[in-house]
Design a protein around this motif. Structure first.
Motif, PDB file in Angstrom:
ATOM      1  N   ASN A  11       0.809  -1.222   0.000  1.00  0.00           N
ATOM      2  CA  ASN A  11       0.000   0.000   0.000  1.00  0.00           C
ATOM      3  C   ASN A  11       0.837   1.265   0.000  1.00  0.00           C
ATOM      4  O   ASN A  11       0.294   2.364   0.044  1.00  0.00           O
ATOM      5  N   LEU A  12       2.161   1.103  -0.037  1.00  0.00           N
ATOM      6  CA  LEU A  12       3.048   2.262  -0.049  1.00  0.00           C
ATOM      7  C   LEU A  12       3.566   2.441  -1.473  1.00  0.00           C
ATOM      8  O   LEU A  12       3.985   1.482  -2.110  1.00  0.00           O
ATOM      9  N   VAL A  13       3.488   3.674  -1.974  1.00  0.00           N
ATOM     10  CA  VAL A  13       3.849   3.938  -3.370  1.00  0.00           C
ATOM     11  C   VAL A  13       5.209   4.643  -3.428  1.00  0.00           C
ATOM     12  O   VAL A  13       5.484   5.528  -2.619  1.00  0.00           O
ATOM     13  N   ILE A  14       6.043   4.212  -4.383  1.00  0.00           N
ATOM     14  CA  ILE A  14       7.357   4.824  -4.584  1.00  0.00           C
ATOM     15  C   ILE A  14       7.345   5.530  -5.944  1.00  0.00           C
ATOM     16  O   ILE A  14       7.132   4.892  -6.978  1.00  0.00           O
ATOM     17  N   ALA A  15       7.554   6.850  -5.922  1.00  0.00           N
ATOM     18  CA  ALA A  15       7.571   7.605  -7.179  1.00  0.00           C
ATOM     19  C   ALA A  15       8.997   7.716  -7.700  1.00  0.00           C
ATOM     20  O   ALA A  15       9.931   7.947  -6.936  1.00  0.00           O
ATOM     21  N   ILE A  16       9.145   7.534  -8.993  1.00  0.00           N
ATOM     22  CA  ILE A  16      10.448   7.609  -9.639  1.00  0.00           C
ATOM     23  C   ILE A  16      10.363   8.717 -10.688  1.00  0.00           C
ATOM     24  O   ILE A  16       9.670   8.578 -11.708  1.00  0.00           O
TER      25      ILE A  16
ATOM     26  N   GLY B 209       1.566   5.989 -13.507  1.00  0.00           N
ATOM     27  CA  GLY B 209       2.242   7.262 -13.264  1.00  0.00           C
ATOM     28  C   GLY B 209       1.780   8.294 -14.282  1.00  0.00           C
ATOM     29  O   GLY B 209       0.621   8.249 -14.732  1.00  0.00           O
ATOM     30  N   TYR B 210       2.667   9.207 -14.664  1.00  0.00           N
ATOM     31  CA  TYR B 210       2.270  10.239 -15.623  1.00  0.00           C
ATOM     32  C   TYR B 210       3.474  10.721 -16.399  1.00  0.00           C
ATOM     33  O   TYR B 210       4.589  10.756 -15.887  1.00  0.00           O
TER      34      TYR B 210
ATOM     35  N   TYR C 236       5.708   5.915 -11.976  1.00  0.00           N
ATOM     36  CA  TYR C 236       6.687   6.548 -12.854  1.00  0.00           C
ATOM     37  C   TYR C 236       6.250   7.952 -13.235  1.00  0.00           C
ATOM     38  O   TYR C 236       5.165   8.145 -13.794  1.00  0.00           O
ATOM     39  N   LEU C 237       7.093   8.950 -12.945  1.00  0.00           N
ATOM     40  CA  LEU C 237       6.867  10.307 -13.402  1.00  0.00           C
ATOM     41  C   LEU C 237       7.905  10.610 -14.462  1.00  0.00           C
ATOM     42  O   LEU C 237       9.101  10.711 -14.165  1.00  0.00           O
TER      43      LEU C 237
ATOM     44  N   VAL D  88       7.471   7.882  -1.027  1.00  0.00           N
ATOM     45  CA  VAL D  88       8.903   7.962  -1.310  1.00  0.00           C
ATOM     46  C   VAL D  88       9.068   8.503  -2.717  1.00  0.00           C
ATOM     47  O   VAL D  88       8.362   8.066  -3.643  1.00  0.00           O
ATOM     48  N   ILE D  89       9.970   9.498  -2.873  1.00  0.00           N
ATOM     49  CA  ILE D  89      10.230  10.072  -4.190  1.00  0.00           C
ATOM     50  C   ILE D  89      11.717   9.935  -4.486  1.00  0.00           C
ATOM     51  O   ILE D  89      12.554  10.369  -3.687  1.00  0.00           O
ATOM     52  N   ASN D  90      12.017   9.290  -5.612  1.00  0.00           N
ATOM     53  CA  ASN D  90      13.412   9.124  -6.017  1.00  0.00           C
ATOM     54  C   ASN D  90      13.721  10.101  -7.148  1.00  0.00           C
ATOM     55  O   ASN D  90      13.052  10.110  -8.185  1.00  0.00           O
ATOM     56  N   MET D  91      14.750  10.915  -6.930  1.00  0.00           N
ATOM     57  CA  MET D  91      15.171  11.889  -7.953  1.00  0.00           C
ATOM     58  C   MET D  91      16.634  11.650  -8.285  1.00  0.00           C
ATOM     59  O   MET D  91      17.526  12.265  -7.720  1.00  0.00           O
TER      60      MET D  91
END
Ligand SMILES: [Ca+2]
Ligand SMILES: [Ca+2]
Ligand SMILES: [Ca+2]
Length: 845
Positions: free
Chosen positions: A154-159, A181-182, A259-260, A297-300
């Motif tokens: 249930n936890l989302v990780i954005a990349i 994502g977008y 995925y962003l 969580v956001i990975n940059m």
């Protein structure tokens, strides 16, 4: 537009000269390099309003032509310049705009880039980043973390990156089916997918062709390059599927990847990146639907030179306020990270890269802004970081894997671990996450070039997730069963497996009281150090073990579980158990063998039997027996026992018929084995054949025969009433008998076919008087010989006797005759005596 071509080219030349010469920035004393040129500005007005009407007003303020691109927010807008200008010039325009009382804020819309360096895929061992730290190999100890969690679904990780390879074999299914994502790229030339923003974040390739980079084109001055698949590489490090016999293992196995797509050809605008940050955490982004699955969580893994853009900073602040943890790459320019954004933005966890040896990767940025280091690979000392890409040099072609190095690769290791920390302790704030990461980091090795430069140490996922767990459960009992599942593999029915241990630990701060342990399926407890009597108590941080065995009674896959009931949070705890009940089976083919008629004492040609191991377990052969007049003559089945035949294998037995009797006979090939059902024996059938010998008559008597004369011939019939040819080896006669003919052979060896007969003509030729015995003997292949026919005969001859034997006359006067004496001659023979003459040999008688 034609007039802008030379200007564009000049701008690009200017940018690259600055990059190569490392000329100090014009406006910032502590910035060693300049951000890339840009053709956009972000402007925030004091009042909300339609941005399109502002373009000409602001253009007059700035002194350059401005076109309206789009709304960034209700009061913030993106404006375009006629061409890309060096960062310092765009910053000067922004400063002029900030002087306008209507303008709250204005910044260049800087371009940021993937923070990685690709290389050839040379890797012998690529797993070290996830291994436990050891002297000379500084991995993140993921297996220890995985004992606690493999992620929260249930936890989302954005990349935020170049986009996704959604169907890559090692990433498929790792995003939400309803929300991958977008695609945030608003610029058609950079997007390369034929449109601006859209709900498909797939990476169509960020390649730049020489035509695209040519003077006068939208990407003029960009470096010509193949597609990087950078976003997929980063995604693989975070979440590639483990234990699927393909590719690599990512840090998180359960949390969906969002995925962003914010980087395209030749980078991406900060405005798109800032929108990506806001969209990732579910905030409103002008013109787009809200993200229904906000990320924690956001990975940059991206960046570029420059101080932190205020709009990007605001987006990061917004994300932090939504509870998200933002992890950013320190950058790859081998200089202080404070010149590199978003590494230098507040509210980010900034990650430097180390190579396997725990030394700073030669490219990694460093300095006080760096929070910690993580494996990013350093091709000068190790194998770099292996992850998911595509083989296409432009558009996607085939799934692939490649080794990259960079702070881009270090950052997702941290993001993955942060997602595991939040899985075990969702209440952690971004600040708490950072403090745990730093407190649990593995110290840099002695004399590492990272000491004092790369933050608190090297990421230790095992220690960080453990610490996050402890923090969550300090005031309660927390049962942990390890491992998370037990797999017993195949086990022969009715037998017990080796014992596997399940460790019960109390990870909480309060005593654990275990009240029951229940098993289902064909599994049961077998020993272990935990008490046998329930309830029992385990103090904080203590552990004990339960032995578990698998004892299948049915064939096939079997599952069960062990269920521990305790006072722990989340009780009862279960551990899935699995195993496969195996059975050995065997079959012979063919079911029977029939041999041709075979002569007793000889052996037939071989016939072949196949023994197949048809069960799921190996066949253990205790013995193979062959009964009756049959013998094994070869084949590759074992000859010493016990012997094993693997499931699915077969072997051969060659059998010969060796009859001992001239009858129809039967035998069996039978198997003694561990097969659940005994294999049906193979019936062996054959008929023995043998010659026989008969004489008629069995004795032959001749009429009395005068010695020296020859009797009439008599015939003896010799027959073979058997079923095999009779071998005649010799024929002999004894006594005064001789063979004079007949149909039987006269030279030897010879053969008399089954059921055939022949004759021998014999006659009696007595050489002396009296009874004459003789024998016809036949030497043959009939056992017990020779056999023969007795011959009887009687020799006849004349005889005489004279009586007396002597006659004495006494004295006698000469000239006067004596008295007469009588001599008696008798015929005493078998036939009349013929007297040819009688003579006296003295004239005086
Ligand atoms: Ca698009
Ligand atoms: Ca798209
Ligand atoms: Ca994999």
């Amino acid at each position: 537009m034609n007039s802008s071509i030379p200007l564009r080219a000049m701008a690009a030349l200017f940018f690259f000269t600055l990059m190569l010469l490392q000329v100090p920035a014009v406006r910032s004393a502590d910035s060693a390099t300049m951000p890339a040129p840009t053709d956009r500005l972000i402007v925030q007005m004091r009042e909300p309003g339609a941005g399109a009407q502002l373009a000409s007003t602001l253009a007059a303020v700035a002194g350059v032509e401005l076109s309206y691109i789009r709304a960034f927010d209700e009061d913030t807008h993106i404006f375009g310049l006629a061409q890309a200008l060096p960062h310092a010039e765009v910053e000067a325009l922004a400063e002029r705009l900030r002087d306008d009382p209507e303008v709250l804020l204005a910044t260049p819309d800087t371009l940021l880039f993937p923070a990685f360096e690709a290389s050839d895929p040379l890797y012998q061992e690529y797993g070290w980043p996830l291994w436990a730290p050891a002297l000379g190999s500084y991995g993140i100890d993921l297996s220890r973390a995985w004992d606690l969690t493999q992620g929260d679904p249930n936890l989302v990780i954005a990349i935020l990156d170049t986009g996704a390879l959604l169907n890559h074999e090692d990433l498929i299914g790792r995003h939400l089916a309803t929300n991958p994502g977008y695609d945030m790229l608003s610029d058609l030339a950079r997007a390369g997918d034929g449109n601006g923003r859209d709900p498909d974040p797939s990476d169509p390739g960020d390649f730049v062709t020489s035509n695209e980079a040519a003077s006068g084109q939208p990407l003029a001055g960009c470096t010509v390059s193949d597609s990087s698949w950078h976003g997929a590489h980063v995604a693989g490090i975070i979440g590639a599927t483990a234990n699927n016999a393909r590719g690599i293992a990512g840090v998180n196995q359960s949390s969906p990847l969002l995925y962003l797509r914010v980087l395209g050809k030749c980078g991406g605008y900060i405005s798109d990146i800032a929108d990506g940050v806001r969209w990732a955490v579910g905030l409103n982004v002008s013109g787009l639907p809200r993200n229904p699955n906000p990320a924690r969580v956001i990975n940059m893994s991206l960046g570029g030179s420059g101080t932190c853009n205020s709009f990007l900073q605001q987006a990061i602040n917004d994300a932090n306020n939504q509870g998200a943890v933002v992890i950013a790459a320190a950058g790859n320019s081998n200089q202080a990270a404070d010149t590199y954004q978003p590494a230098n933005c507040g509210g980010t966890i900034t990650v430097a890269a180390v190579g396997r040896t725990g030394w700073r990767a030669r490219y990694s940025n460093y300095g006080p802004l760096v929070d910690l280091a993580a494996p990013g690979g350093d091709r000068s000392v190790d194998t770099q970081i292996f992850s998911t890409v595509n083989s296409g040099r432009t558009v996607p072609v085939n799934d692939s894997y490649s080794a990259y190095q960079g702070t881009s690769m270090a950052t997702p290791h941290v993001a993955g671990v942060v997602s595991l920390m939040l899985a075990v302790n969702p209440a952690l704030t971004a600040a708490e996450v950072l403090s745990i990461l730093q407190a649990t980091a593995t110290p840099f090795p002695a004399e590492s070039s990272c000491i004092g430069l790369c933050g608190a140490g090297i990421l230790n996922g095992g220690a960080a997730v453990d610490a996050a767990t402890r923090r969550a459960y300090s005031s309660i009992a927390l049962a942990q069963l390890h491992p998370l599942s037990l797999h017993f593999g195949g086990q022969l029915l009715g037998t017990a497996s080796a014992t596997q241990l399940l460790t019960l630990s109390n990870r909480g701060g309060q005593p654990l009281t275990a009240s029951a342990l229940q098993f289902s399926g064909a599994f049961r407890r077998q020993g272990g150090t935990c008490p046998n009597q329930f309830p029992f108590t385990l103090a904080s941080e203590m552990s004990c073990t339960f032995g578990v065995i698998f004892n299948p009674d049915t064939i096939g896959q079997q599952v069960g579980q062990v269920l521990l009931t305790s006072n722990s949070v989340a009780s009862p705890h279960s551990v899935p158990l699995s195993g496969e009940g195996l059975v050995a089976a065997a079959t012979f083919s063919p079911a029977a063998l029939s041999f041709a008629q075979q002569q007793v004492g000889t052996q037939s040609a071989s016939q072949r039997i196949t023994l197949a191991s048809t069960g799921s377990a190996p066949l253990t052969i205790q013995g193979i027996t062959i009964s009756g007049d049959f013998v094994r003559s070869g084949g590759n089945c074992p000859t010493t026992f016990p012997a094993a035949l693997a499931a699915g294998q077969s072997c051969t037995l060659d059998v010969r018929f060796v009859p001992t009797t001239a009858t129809r006979t039967r035998g069996l090939v039978s198997l003694s084995s561990n097969a659940l059902a005994a294999a049906a024996p193979v019936g062996l059938f054959g008929t023995g054949s043998a010659p026989a010998l008969g004489f008629n008559p069995l004795a032959l008597t001749f009429a009395p025969q005068i010695v020296g004369t020859t009797s009439p011939t008599q015939s003896i019939t010799l027959s073979n009433p058997g079923s095999a040819p009779l071998s005649l080896e010799a024929l002999s006669l004894t006594g005064d008998y001789e063979r004079v003919g007949g149909s039987c052979a006269t030279s030897f060896p010879a053969t008399l076919a089954a059921l055939a007969s022949c004759s021998v003509e014999v006659r009696f030729v007595p050489t002396r008087r009296g009874t004459q015995e003789g024998q016809l003997s036949l030497f043959s292949n009939v056992p017990g010989g020779p056999y023969g026919v007795a011959l009887h005969g009687n020799g006849l001859a004349p005889a005489l006797s004279l009586t007396p034997q002597q006659i004495h006359f006494g004295g006698q006067t000469v000239g006067s005759p004596s008295l007469t004496q009588t001599l008696i001659l008798s015929s005493t023979g078998d036939v009349p005596l013929q007297i040819a003459a009688l003579t006296l040999d003295n004239e005086a008688f």
